[in-house]
Write a protein that holds these residues in place. Sequence first.
Motif, PDB file in Angstrom:
ATOM      1  N   ASP A  26      12.306  -4.409   7.085  1.00 37.70           N
ATOM      2  CA  ASP A  26      12.037  -5.672   7.782  1.00 37.70           C
ATOM      3  C   ASP A  26      10.644  -5.683   8.390  1.00 37.70           C
ATOM      4  OD1 ASP A  26      14.543  -6.530   7.111  1.00 37.70           O
ATOM      5  OD2 ASP A  26      15.442  -6.160   9.093  1.00 37.70           O
ATOM      6  N   ASN A  27      10.240  -4.564   8.989  1.00 38.53           N
ATOM      7  CA  ASN A  27       8.901  -4.478   9.581  1.00 38.53           C
ATOM      8  C   ASN A  27       7.817  -4.627   8.521  1.00 38.53           C
ATOM      9  OD1 ASN A  27       9.836  -4.196  12.177  1.00 38.53           O
ATOM     10  ND2 ASN A  27       9.684  -1.951  12.190  1.00 38.53           N
ATOM     11  N   THR A  28       8.039  -4.005   7.371  1.00 36.18           N
ATOM     12  CA  THR A  28       7.066  -4.124   6.284  1.00 36.18           C
ATOM     13  C   THR A  28       6.955  -5.576   5.821  1.00 36.18           C
ATOM     14  OG1 THR A  28       7.594  -1.883   5.585  1.00 36.18           O
ATOM     15  CG2 THR A  28       6.441  -3.276   4.000  1.00 36.18           C
ATOM     16  N   LYS A  29       8.083  -6.251   5.702  1.00 38.27           N
ATOM     17  CA  LYS A  29       8.056  -7.663   5.309  1.00 38.27           C
ATOM     18  C   LYS A  29       7.378  -8.514   6.364  1.00 38.27           C
ATOM     19  CE  LYS A  29      12.110  -7.531   2.319  1.00 38.27           C
ATOM     20  NZ  LYS A  29      13.491  -7.949   2.123  1.00 38.27           N
ATOM     21  N   LEU A  30       7.651  -8.222   7.643  1.00 36.70           N
ATOM     22  CA  LEU A  30       6.983  -8.964   8.722  1.00 36.70           C
ATOM     23  C   LEU A  30       5.478  -8.716   8.707  1.00 36.70           C
ATOM     24  CD1 LEU A  30       9.487  -8.536  11.683  1.00 36.70           C
ATOM     25  CD2 LEU A  30       8.854 -10.665  10.542  1.00 36.70           C
ATOM     26  N   ALA A  68       0.789   2.944  10.388  1.00 40.35           N
ATOM     27  CA  ALA A  68       1.874   3.382   9.510  1.00 40.35           C
ATOM     28  C   ALA A  68       2.481   2.183   8.784  1.00 40.35           C
ATOM     29  CB  ALA A  68       2.941   4.115  10.316  1.00 40.35           C
ATOM     30  N   LEU A  69       2.625   1.063   9.499  1.00 40.35           N
ATOM     31  CA  LEU A  69       3.123  -0.158   8.859  1.00 40.35           C
ATOM     32  C   LEU A  69       2.180  -0.613   7.753  1.00 40.35           C
ATOM     33  CD1 LEU A  69       4.490  -2.550  11.627  1.00 40.35           C
ATOM     34  CD2 LEU A  69       5.685  -1.718   9.634  1.00 40.35           C
ATOM     35  N   GLU A  70       0.892  -0.560   8.039  1.00 42.06           N
ATOM     36  CA  GLU A  70      -0.085  -0.984   7.031  1.00 42.06           C
ATOM     37  C   GLU A  70      -0.022  -0.081   5.803  1.00 42.06           C
ATOM     38  OE1 GLU A  70      -4.807  -2.151   6.694  1.00 42.06           O
ATOM     39  OE2 GLU A  70      -4.062  -1.166   8.482  1.00 42.06           O
ATOM     40  N   GLN A  71       0.091   1.225   6.023  1.00 41.38           N
ATOM     41  CA  GLN A  71       0.190   2.154   4.897  1.00 41.38           C
ATOM     42  C   GLN A  71       1.474   1.919   4.103  1.00 41.38           C
ATOM     43  OE1 GLN A  71      -0.148   5.977   6.722  1.00 41.38           O
ATOM     44  NE2 GLN A  71      -2.376   5.828   6.985  1.00 41.38           N
ATOM     45  N   ARG A  72       2.561   1.670   4.800  1.00 38.36           N
ATOM     46  CA  ARG A  72       3.830   1.395   4.124  1.00 38.36           C
ATOM     47  C   ARG A  72       3.736   0.098   3.325  1.00 38.36           C
ATOM     48  NH1 ARG A  72       7.385   1.066   8.293  1.00 38.36           N
ATOM     49  NH2 ARG A  72       7.049   3.245   8.720  1.00 38.36           N
ATOM     50  N   GLU A  74       0.961  -1.247   2.071  1.00 37.40           N
ATOM     51  CA  GLU A  74       0.105  -1.017   0.907  1.00 37.40           C
ATOM     52  C   GLU A  74       0.854  -0.256  -0.183  1.00 37.40           C
ATOM     53  OE1 GLU A  74      -2.807  -2.332   0.392  1.00 37.40           O
ATOM     54  OE2 GLU A  74      -2.946  -3.213   2.393  1.00 37.40           O
ATOM     55  N   ALA A  75       1.702   0.683   0.219  1.00 40.32           N
ATOM     56  CA  ALA A  75       2.469   1.454  -0.761  1.00 40.32           C
ATOM     57  C   ALA A  75       3.544   0.601  -1.420  1.00 40.32           C
ATOM     58  CB  ALA A  75       3.099   2.671  -0.100  1.00 40.32           C
ATOM     59  N   SER A  76       4.004  -0.430  -0.697  1.00 41.02           N
ATOM     60  CA  SER A  76       5.091  -1.243  -1.244  1.00 41.02           C
ATOM     61  C   SER A  76       4.608  -2.358  -2.156  1.00 41.02           C
ATOM     62  CB  SER A  76       5.907  -1.853  -0.102  1.00 41.02           C
ATOM     63  OG  SER A  76       5.147  -2.861   0.546  1.00 41.02           O
ATOM     64  N   VAL A  77       3.305  -2.519  -2.250  1.00 43.49           N
ATOM     65  CA  VAL A  77       2.782  -3.555  -3.139  1.00 43.49           C
ATOM     66  C   VAL A  77       3.176  -3.218  -4.569  1.00 43.49           C
ATOM     67  CG1 VAL A  77       0.662  -4.646  -3.969  1.00 43.49           C
ATOM     68  CG2 VAL A  77       0.881  -4.068  -1.587  1.00 43.49           C
ATOM     69  N   ASP A  78       3.480  -4.214  -5.316  1.00 46.44           N
ATOM     70  CA  ASP A  78       3.997  -4.055  -6.671  1.00 46.44           C
ATOM     71  C   ASP A  78       3.049  -3.209  -7.533  1.00 46.44           C
ATOM     72  OD1 ASP A  78       5.373  -4.327  -9.009  1.00 46.44           O
ATOM     73  OD2 ASP A  78       4.827  -6.427  -9.331  1.00 46.44           O
ATOM     74  N   PRO A  79       3.490  -2.058  -8.037  1.00 45.93           N
ATOM     75  CA  PRO A  79       2.611  -1.213  -8.850  1.00 45.93           C
ATOM     76  C   PRO A  79       2.241  -1.866 -10.187  1.00 45.93           C
ATOM     77  CG  PRO A  79       4.826  -0.315  -8.820  1.00 45.93           C
ATOM     78  CD  PRO A  79       4.803  -1.453  -7.850  1.00 45.93           C
ATOM     79  N   PHE A  80       3.114  -2.726 -10.714  1.00 44.04           N
ATOM     80  CA  PHE A  80       2.787  -3.400 -11.969  1.00 44.04           C
ATOM     81  C   PHE A  80       1.634  -4.369 -11.769  1.00 44.04           C
ATOM     82  CE2 PHE A  80       7.312  -2.284 -12.552  1.00 44.04           C
ATOM     83  CZ  PHE A  80       7.151  -1.439 -13.636  1.00 44.04           C
ATOM     84  N   ARG A  81       1.620  -5.022 -10.611  1.00 43.34           N
ATOM     85  CA  ARG A  81       0.524  -5.936 -10.303  1.00 43.34           C
ATOM     86  C   ARG A  81      -0.784  -5.165 -10.168  1.00 43.34           C
ATOM     87  NH1 ARG A  81       1.449  -9.025  -5.058  1.00 43.34           N
ATOM     88  NH2 ARG A  81       3.475  -9.228  -6.050  1.00 43.34           N
ATOM     89  N   GLN A  82      -0.710  -3.995  -9.524  1.00 39.12           N
ATOM     90  CA  GLN A  82      -1.904  -3.154  -9.402  1.00 39.12           C
ATOM     91  C   GLN A  82      -2.386  -2.695 -10.774  1.00 39.12           C
ATOM     92  OE1 GLN A  82      -0.685   0.007  -6.807  1.00 39.12           O
ATOM     93  NE2 GLN A  82      -1.030  -1.192  -4.943  1.00 39.12           N
ATOM     94  N   PHE A  83      -1.459  -2.300 -11.636  1.00 36.67           N
ATOM     95  CA  PHE A  83      -1.825  -1.871 -12.982  1.00 36.67           C
ATOM     96  C   PHE A  83      -2.452  -3.025 -13.758  1.00 36.67           C
ATOM     97  CE2 PHE A  83      -0.737  -1.486 -17.496  1.00 36.67           C
ATOM     98  CZ  PHE A  83      -1.414  -0.314 -17.788  1.00 36.67           C
ATOM     99  N   SER A  84      -1.842  -4.212 -13.635  1.00 36.75           N
ATOM    100  CA  SER A  84      -2.372  -5.382 -14.328  1.00 36.75           C
ATOM    101  C   SER A  84      -3.782  -5.705 -13.843  1.00 36.75           C
ATOM    102  CB  SER A  84      -1.441  -6.570 -14.092  1.00 36.75           C
ATOM    103  OG  SER A  84      -1.984  -7.739 -14.618  1.00 36.75           O
TER     104      SER A  84
END
Length: 191
Positions: A26-30, A68-72, A74-84
């Motif tokens: 929830d914090n990551t989504k917020l 820590a929230l920012e790092q989490r 960034e890590a949760s961003v879609d890896p397929f989008r990053q690859f694309s």
Amino acid sequence: ALEAERDSFKRELQVQVQTSESLKTDNTKLYEKVRYLQSFKGGSGNGGSGYMRSKSGLSSDRDLDLEALEQRYEASVDPFRQFSRAERQRKFNEMSPIERIIFIVAKTFLGSKEMRMALFFYIVAMHLLVFSTTYHWSHNSSCDELHNHIDLAHFHGGVPLPETPNGVAAANAAAKAVANASGSDDKPLSF
């Protein structure tokens, strides 16, 4: 009795771990929503936590939590989008300079609805200009004067046609000019 107490602690621990994971999600989504809103308020993309810290005056422990929230996040961003995104950048870097220019211009003009509409109306206006100019010059009576002019006879394939006004006289004059230039004494053409 001790086993029952231990089992209750394990269940409580599992509930707390699940709650903690749920709160982290929830914090990551917020945090993602905060970053999204900051992008509309002119906040920088990589300085989002600094913006939040300066606005709220949080302590250094809270700053670490935000990092820590920012790092989490960034890590949760879609890896397929990053690859694309990485693949598109690689392909862009492989393009020749001319292809890059064409790609950027096409992306600029076709990237938004307003630019597509502007391009459409510009093309329509240019076609109307060409059609009206062509129509005007092809149906204007002054064109006959150009066709009959001796100095311009070579532009339209030779001597003026006899069907045009003063065509016979112009054709004879053009034939005389050609004969004089070639040095022969041929008689004028009769139509």
